[in-house]
Design a protein around this motif. Sequence first.
Motif, PDB file in Angstrom:
ATOM      1  N   MET A 145       0.835  -1.172   0.000  1.00  0.00           N
ATOM      2  CA  MET A 145       0.000   0.000   0.000  1.00  0.00           C
ATOM      3  C   MET A 145       0.887   1.245   0.000  1.00  0.00           C
ATOM      4  SD  MET A 145      -3.203   0.337   0.089  1.00  0.00           S
ATOM      5  CE  MET A 145      -4.383   1.589   0.239  1.00  0.00           C
ATOM      6  N   LEU A 146       0.562   2.160  -0.854  1.00  0.00           N
ATOM      7  CA  LEU A 146       1.347   3.391  -0.996  1.00  0.00           C
ATOM      8  C   LEU A 146       0.779   4.490  -0.112  1.00  0.00           C
ATOM      9  CD1 LEU A 146       1.632   3.459  -4.881  1.00  0.00           C
ATOM     10  CD2 LEU A 146       3.430   2.830  -3.276  1.00  0.00           C
ATOM     11  N   THR A 147       1.667   5.331   0.411  1.00  0.00           N
ATOM     12  CA  THR A 147       1.232   6.510   1.154  1.00  0.00           C
ATOM     13  C   THR A 147       0.908   7.622   0.157  1.00  0.00           C
ATOM     14  OG1 THR A 147       3.451   7.447   1.346  1.00  0.00           O
ATOM     15  CG2 THR A 147       2.768   5.887   3.069  1.00  0.00           C
ATOM     16  N   SER A 148       0.259   8.673   0.627  1.00  0.00           N
ATOM     17  CA  SER A 148      -0.088   9.783  -0.270  1.00  0.00           C
ATOM     18  C   SER A 148       1.172  10.473  -0.799  1.00  0.00           C
ATOM     19  CB  SER A 148      -1.004  10.779   0.427  1.00  0.00           C
ATOM     20  OG  SER A 148      -0.366  11.332   1.548  1.00  0.00           O
ATOM     21  N   LYS A 149       2.211  10.533   0.004  1.00  0.00           N
ATOM     22  CA  LYS A 149       3.469  11.141  -0.430  1.00  0.00           C
ATOM     23  C   LYS A 149       4.111  10.310  -1.547  1.00  0.00           C
ATOM     24  CE  LYS A 149       7.529  13.248   1.610  1.00  0.00           C
ATOM     25  NZ  LYS A 149       8.238  13.530   2.854  1.00  0.00           N
ATOM     26  N   GLN A 150       4.066   8.992  -1.417  1.00  0.00           N
ATOM     27  CA  GLN A 150       4.616   8.106  -2.450  1.00  0.00           C
ATOM     28  C   GLN A 150       3.800   8.206  -3.733  1.00  0.00           C
ATOM     29  OE1 GLN A 150       4.426   4.507  -0.142  1.00  0.00           O
ATOM     30  NE2 GLN A 150       6.619   4.565   0.321  1.00  0.00           N
ATOM     31  N   ARG A 151       2.462   8.269  -3.597  1.00  0.00           N
ATOM     32  CA  ARG A 151       1.604   8.425  -4.781  1.00  0.00           C
ATOM     33  C   ARG A 151       1.918   9.718  -5.522  1.00  0.00           C
ATOM     34  NH1 ARG A 151      -2.390   4.704  -4.957  1.00  0.00           N
ATOM     35  NH2 ARG A 151      -3.024   3.804  -2.993  1.00  0.00           N
ATOM     36  N   ALA A 152       2.086  10.801  -4.782  1.00  0.00           N
ATOM     37  CA  ALA A 152       2.407  12.098  -5.394  1.00  0.00           C
ATOM     38  C   ALA A 152       3.743  12.026  -6.118  1.00  0.00           C
ATOM     39  CB  ALA A 152       2.418  13.191  -4.335  1.00  0.00           C
ATOM     40  N   TYR A 153       4.712  11.379  -5.512  1.00  0.00           N
ATOM     41  CA  TYR A 153       6.034  11.221  -6.135  1.00  0.00           C
ATOM     42  C   TYR A 153       5.926  10.413  -7.432  1.00  0.00           C
ATOM     43  CZ  TYR A 153      10.875   9.687  -6.717  1.00  0.00           C
ATOM     44  OH  TYR A 153      12.107   9.406  -7.227  1.00  0.00           O
ATOM     45  N   LEU A 154       5.187   9.311  -7.408  1.00  0.00           N
ATOM     46  CA  LEU A 154       5.027   8.477  -8.608  1.00  0.00           C
ATOM     47  C   LEU A 154       4.222   9.203  -9.685  1.00  0.00           C
ATOM     48  CD1 LEU A 154       4.372   5.033  -6.892  1.00  0.00           C
ATOM     49  CD2 LEU A 154       6.418   5.718  -8.166  1.00  0.00           C
ATOM     50  N   ARG A 155       3.207   9.969  -9.277  1.00  0.00           N
ATOM     51  CA  ARG A 155       2.424  10.746 -10.252  1.00  0.00           C
ATOM     52  C   ARG A 155       3.305  11.759 -10.960  1.00  0.00           C
ATOM     53  NH1 ARG A 155      -1.649  11.315  -6.583  1.00  0.00           N
ATOM     54  NH2 ARG A 155      -0.935  13.391  -6.060  1.00  0.00           N
ATOM     55  N   SER A 156       4.189  12.410 -10.206  1.00  0.00           N
ATOM     56  CA  SER A 156       5.071  13.410 -10.818  1.00  0.00           C
ATOM     57  C   SER A 156       6.053  12.741 -11.781  1.00  0.00           C
ATOM     58  CB  SER A 156       5.810  14.215  -9.752  1.00  0.00           C
ATOM     59  OG  SER A 156       6.762  13.415  -9.086  1.00  0.00           O
ATOM     60  N   MET A 157       6.517  11.559 -11.445  1.00  0.00           N
ATOM     61  CA  MET A 157       7.410  10.830 -12.351  1.00  0.00           C
ATOM     62  C   MET A 157       6.682  10.439 -13.636  1.00  0.00           C
ATOM     63  SD  MET A 157       9.599   8.188 -10.045  1.00  0.00           S
ATOM     64  CE  MET A 157      10.408   7.547 -11.504  1.00  0.00           C
ATOM     65  N   ALA A 158       5.436  10.020 -13.505  1.00  0.00           N
ATOM     66  CA  ALA A 158       4.672   9.529 -14.646  1.00  0.00           C
ATOM     67  C   ALA A 158       4.272  10.643 -15.609  1.00  0.00           C
ATOM     68  CB  ALA A 158       3.433   8.784 -14.163  1.00  0.00           C
ATOM     69  N   ASN A 159       4.367  11.905 -15.192  1.00  0.00           N
ATOM     70  CA  ASN A 159       4.037  13.011 -16.093  1.00  0.00           C
ATOM     71  C   ASN A 159       4.870  12.970 -17.361  1.00  0.00           C
ATOM     72  OD1 ASN A 159       1.963  14.267 -14.750  1.00  0.00           O
ATOM     73  ND2 ASN A 159       3.302  15.589 -13.573  1.00  0.00           N
ATOM     74  N   ASN A 160       6.103  12.533 -17.257  1.00  0.00           N
ATOM     75  CA  ASN A 160       7.001  12.495 -18.412  1.00  0.00           C
ATOM     76  C   ASN A 160       6.890  11.204 -19.204  1.00  0.00           C
ATOM     77  OD1 ASN A 160       8.033  14.975 -17.571  1.00  0.00           O
ATOM     78  ND2 ASN A 160       9.496  13.985 -16.236  1.00  0.00           N
ATOM     79  N   TYR A 161       6.109  10.239 -18.736  1.00  0.00           N
ATOM     80  CA  TYR A 161       5.978   8.946 -19.390  1.00  0.00           C
ATOM     81  C   TYR A 161       4.926   9.007 -20.495  1.00  0.00           C
ATOM     82  CZ  TYR A 161       8.605   6.453 -15.750  1.00  0.00           C
ATOM     83  OH  TYR A 161       9.583   5.991 -14.909  1.00  0.00           O
ATOM     84  N   ASP A 162       5.162   8.242 -21.547  1.00  0.00           N
ATOM     85  CA  ASP A 162       4.152   8.078 -22.587  1.00  0.00           C
ATOM     86  C   ASP A 162       3.192   6.962 -22.197  1.00  0.00           C
ATOM     87  OD1 ASP A 162       5.241  10.021 -24.275  1.00  0.00           O
ATOM     88  OD2 ASP A 162       6.649   8.592 -25.149  1.00  0.00           O
ATOM     89  N   THR A 163       1.976   7.039 -22.720  1.00  0.00           N
ATOM     90  CA  THR A 163       1.012   5.963 -22.531  1.00  0.00           C
ATOM     91  C   THR A 163       1.452   4.801 -23.405  1.00  0.00           C
ATOM     92  OG1 THR A 163      -0.720   7.593 -22.157  1.00  0.00           O
ATOM     93  CG2 THR A 163      -1.419   5.362 -22.712  1.00  0.00           C
ATOM     94  N   ILE A 164       1.707   3.639 -22.807  1.00  0.00           N
ATOM     95  CA  ILE A 164       2.270   2.536 -23.589  1.00  0.00           C
ATOM     96  C   ILE A 164       1.260   1.439 -23.908  1.00  0.00           C
ATOM     97  CG2 ILE A 164       4.637   2.925 -22.856  1.00  0.00           C
ATOM     98  CD1 ILE A 164       4.286   0.637 -20.887  1.00  0.00           C
ATOM     99  N   TYR A 165       0.124   1.415 -23.220  1.00  0.00           N
ATOM    100  CA  TYR A 165      -0.914   0.425 -23.514  1.00  0.00           C
ATOM    101  C   TYR A 165      -2.266   1.100 -23.574  1.00  0.00           C
ATOM    102  CZ  TYR A 165       2.121  -3.596 -22.791  1.00  0.00           C
ATOM    103  OH  TYR A 165       3.108  -4.521 -22.907  1.00  0.00           O
ATOM    104  N   GLN A 166      -3.116   0.578 -24.457  1.00  0.00           N
ATOM    105  CA  GLN A 166      -4.489   1.058 -24.561  1.00  0.00           C
ATOM    106  C   GLN A 166      -5.423  -0.125 -24.410  1.00  0.00           C
ATOM    107  OE1 GLN A 166      -4.902   3.025 -28.323  1.00  0.00           O
ATOM    108  NE2 GLN A 166      -3.593   4.717 -27.730  1.00  0.00           N
ATOM    109  N   ILE A 167      -6.509   0.091 -23.695  1.00  0.00           N
ATOM    110  CA  ILE A 167      -7.508  -0.949 -23.523  1.00  0.00           C
ATOM    111  C   ILE A 167      -8.712  -0.544 -24.359  1.00  0.00           C
ATOM    112  CG2 ILE A 167      -8.933  -2.203 -21.883  1.00  0.00           C
ATOM    113  CD1 ILE A 167      -6.880  -1.358 -19.743  1.00  0.00           C
ATOM    114  N   GLY A 168      -9.051  -1.380 -25.327  1.00  0.00           N
ATOM    115  CA  GLY A 168     -10.147  -1.077 -26.235  1.00  0.00           C
ATOM    116  C   GLY A 168     -11.311  -2.024 -26.068  1.00  0.00           C
ATOM    117  N   LYS A 169     -12.017  -2.290 -27.173  1.00  0.00           N
ATOM    118  CA  LYS A 169     -13.218  -3.107 -27.088  1.00  0.00           C
ATOM    119  C   LYS A 169     -12.917  -4.572 -26.765  1.00  0.00           C
ATOM    120  CE  LYS A 169     -13.751  -4.083 -31.999  1.00  0.00           C
ATOM    121  NZ  LYS A 169     -14.625  -3.934 -33.143  1.00  0.00           N
TER     122      LYS A 169
END
Length: 96
Positions: free
Chosen positions: A1-25
């Motif tokens: 389980m992640l803390t809110s501080k860890q979630r914020a850190y991971l969210r900031s890292m993911a800002n620079n990431y591209d979306t690599i998978y798409q879920i469709g029909k």
Amino acid sequence: MLTSKQRAYLRSMANNYDTIYQIGKGGISDMMVTQLDATLEARELIKLRTLDMCDYGPREAGEILAERLGADLVAVTGTRFILYRESKKKKRIELP
């Protein structure tokens, strides 16, 4: 389980990431789960997207995948969501 501080850190890292998978029909298949498992082992943090034709909303798809992969759902923004799972072999991300 992640803390809110860890979630914020991971969210900031993911800002620079591209979306690599798409879920469709096709929804969430066993093959997709296998591919995501390997990707999480290599990268630890991935960004995914649900398309309009998907049967699941982004939060629902994120929760299903997090459960099946043993990962944490970091954030859901619009149609995108972020998953994190610590790598067993190649730990790259040091959480605060």
